[in-house]
Design an enzyme around this catalytic site. Structure first.
Site, PDB file in Angstrom:
ATOM      1  N   TYR A  59       0.843  -1.194   0.000  1.00 59.70           N
ATOM      2  CA  TYR A  59       0.000   0.000   0.000  1.00 59.70           C
ATOM      3  C   TYR A  59       0.879   1.246   0.000  1.00 59.70           C
ATOM      4  O   TYR A  59       2.031   1.213   0.450  1.00 59.70           O
ATOM      5  CB  TYR A  59      -0.921  -0.011   1.221  1.00 59.70           C
ATOM      6  N   ASN A 157     -19.246  -6.293 -12.276  1.00 63.38           N
ATOM      7  CA  ASN A 157     -19.627  -7.278 -11.262  1.00 63.38           C
ATOM      8  C   ASN A 157     -18.857  -7.102  -9.960  1.00 63.38           C
ATOM      9  O   ASN A 157     -19.046  -7.871  -9.017  1.00 63.38           O
ATOM     10  CB  ASN A 157     -19.426  -8.696 -11.789  1.00 63.38           C
ATOM     11  N   SER A 158     -17.985  -6.112  -9.885  1.00 67.31           N
ATOM     12  CA  SER A 158     -17.249  -5.838  -8.648  1.00 67.31           C
ATOM     13  C   SER A 158     -18.167  -5.176  -7.633  1.00 67.31           C
ATOM     14  O   SER A 158     -19.317  -4.821  -7.935  1.00 67.31           O
ATOM     15  CB  SER A 158     -16.060  -4.920  -8.944  1.00 67.31           C
ATOM     16  N   GLY A 159     -17.659  -4.983  -6.420  1.00 70.77           N
ATOM     17  CA  GLY A 159     -18.452  -4.322  -5.397  1.00 70.77           C
ATOM     18  C   GLY A 159     -18.865  -2.919  -5.806  1.00 70.77           C
ATOM     19  O   GLY A 159     -20.027  -2.521  -5.646  1.00 70.77           O
ATOM     20  N   ASN A 181     -15.356 -12.209 -19.771  1.00 75.90           N
ATOM     21  CA  ASN A 181     -16.014 -13.476 -20.073  1.00 75.90           C
ATOM     22  C   ASN A 181     -15.580 -14.535 -19.057  1.00 75.90           C
ATOM     23  O   ASN A 181     -14.478 -14.488 -18.512  1.00 75.90           O
ATOM     24  CB  ASN A 181     -15.666 -13.931 -21.486  1.00 75.90           C
ATOM     25  N   GLY A 251      -7.430  -0.256 -10.740  1.00 79.08           N
ATOM     26  CA  GLY A 251      -6.685  -0.823 -11.861  1.00 79.08           C
ATOM     27  C   GLY A 251      -6.518  -2.318 -11.698  1.00 79.08           C
ATOM     28  O   GLY A 251      -5.397  -2.817 -11.566  1.00 79.08           O
ATOM     29  N   VAL A 276     -11.722   7.656  -2.907  1.00 75.97           N
ATOM     30  CA  VAL A 276     -12.749   8.269  -2.065  1.00 75.97           C
ATOM     31  C   VAL A 276     -12.295   8.401  -0.616  1.00 75.97           C
ATOM     32  O   VAL A 276     -12.604   9.387   0.055  1.00 75.97           O
ATOM     33  CB  VAL A 276     -14.074   7.483  -2.168  1.00 75.97           C
ATOM     34  N   LYS A 332     -16.650 -12.646  -2.096  1.00 74.57           N
ATOM     35  CA  LYS A 332     -15.977 -11.910  -1.023  1.00 74.57           C
ATOM     36  C   LYS A 332     -16.168 -12.618   0.312  1.00 74.57           C
ATOM     37  O   LYS A 332     -17.225 -13.173   0.606  1.00 74.57           O
ATOM     38  CB  LYS A 332     -16.508 -10.480  -0.951  1.00 74.57           C
TER      39      LYS A 332
END
Length: 346
Positions: A59, A157-159, A181, A251, A276, A332
């Site tokens: 990070y 389809n991500s959060g 796909n 990314g 954010v 998740k």
């Protein structure tokens, strides 16, 4: 001598492989919060990519070791210190992703807590402060969207992507959603349509049919939301209307974000980026952030945004949960932290 309570916590004392450095330990937590503090019983917390990156030491800002993991979650105030703006029984989440949360109990400053409406289901409350606010800010801050306007996004389809879909439906915007796909692609499409997606394409499908599709709807998107990078960023930014905006928030491909000369020079698109968590902590954004949190909670209470699919695990099974998160092939993982918040209650 100060009274303490024992708390199970997931701690790492060095950076590295999460399967090796993350350990379940017992820590002592003050039983009495100080002035402007709360003793919080943490109930549930997801494993986010941010958590993995932090443990690995990848990070941007490294925390001072040792560290109790976690970056998001929901808890219940057990006891509020003098002068606190919270009261016993309040549901809370954390304002800062630096607040330790993979622990049964913790003493937290008021300034690091956000009050949640107790009517919000715990699994949604545990994941309410990263993905939905990211979606809200991107939809509201950069382009003046009106009902019926189109947006396009990758990583649908991500959060964040699922939050974008649900918020577009609630706000009256139309969403064009691009996904990679996979074997279960039809089931995935059906799921995204179920939560409000207007159009869903694989990257290959959109590449082959984008001109025909855009002609059929007779409009181009005003806003593109990019969480992937690489060729996928190029794909969604290239179909924007003249003067449209592409906002990058991630990314996932780990490839450089690509944009065509034509889109930048001749179509005059604007390219922006947002983190954010950092944005919200800037003083000039405080009023806008508070509005965002209020609106997100209203949508949650109304059932217009819902919890993403998650597998519930206890802290003792952290190695299995971390392994699944590293592999990226499972849904998740959600830590059910306190025994009082058993999986049956979430």
């Amino acid at each position: 001598m100060q009274k303490t309570i024992r708390s199970q916590a997931l701690i790492y004392r060095k950076f590295g492989d999460p399967l090796k450095v993350l350990q379940l330990e017992t820590v002592e937590v003050p039983a009495e919060p100080g002035s402007g503090e709360c003793l919080v019983e943490w109930l549930a917390s997801p494993i986010n990519p941010l958590d993995i990156n932090r443990i690995q030491g990848n990070y941007a800002v490294r925390a001072e070791l040792p560290v109790i993991g976690g970056s998001e979650g929901v808890g219940r105030v057990v006891k509020a210190g003098s002068g606190s703006r919270f009261k016993s029984g309040d549901h809370v989440t954390i304002f800062s992703a630096n607040t330790p949360i993979w622990t049964e109990f913790g003493v937290v400053d008021d300034d690091e807590l956000v009050k949640l409406d107790n009517r919000i289901p715990l699994d949604l409350a545990a994941t309410l402060m990263i993905n939905p606010p990211t979606a809200w800010i991107m939809l509201k801050k950069y382009v003046n969207l009106q009902k019926g306007d189109y947006i396009i996004q990758n990583s649908a389809n991500s959060g964040v992507g699922r939050s974008v879909i649900e918020m577009c439906k609630a706000l009256g915007y139309k969403s064009i959603n691009i996904v990679r796909n996979r074997q279960n692609i039809e089931a995935l499409k059906t799921d995204l349509w179920r939560i409000g997606a207007d159009h869903v394409f694989t990257e290959e499908e959109f590449k082959g049919t984008s001109r025909q599709f855009l002609k059929s709807i007779n409009v181009r998107p005003k806003l593109a939301l990019n969480g992937v990078g690489g060729k996928s960023a190029l794909q969604i930014s290239s179909v924007l209307e003249r003067g449209g905006t592409c906002v990058t928030y991630g990314g996932m491909s780990k490839k450089a974000h690509e944009f065509t000369t034509s889109a930048l020079v001749f179509n005059d698109i604007c390219v922006r980026g947002v983190a954010v968590g950092m944005w919200a902590r800037q003083e000039e954004h405080l009023d806008e952030w508070n509005l965002c949190v209020d609106e997100v909670q209203k949508l949650a209470v109304a059932g217009k945004i819902t919890a993403i699919p998650m597998e519930k695990v206890v802290l003792a099974d952290h190695k299995t949960a971390i392994q699944k998160s590293l592999e990226g092939r499972s849904i998740k993982q959600l830590f059910v932290i306190n025994s009082k918040a058993s999986a049956s209650h979430i």
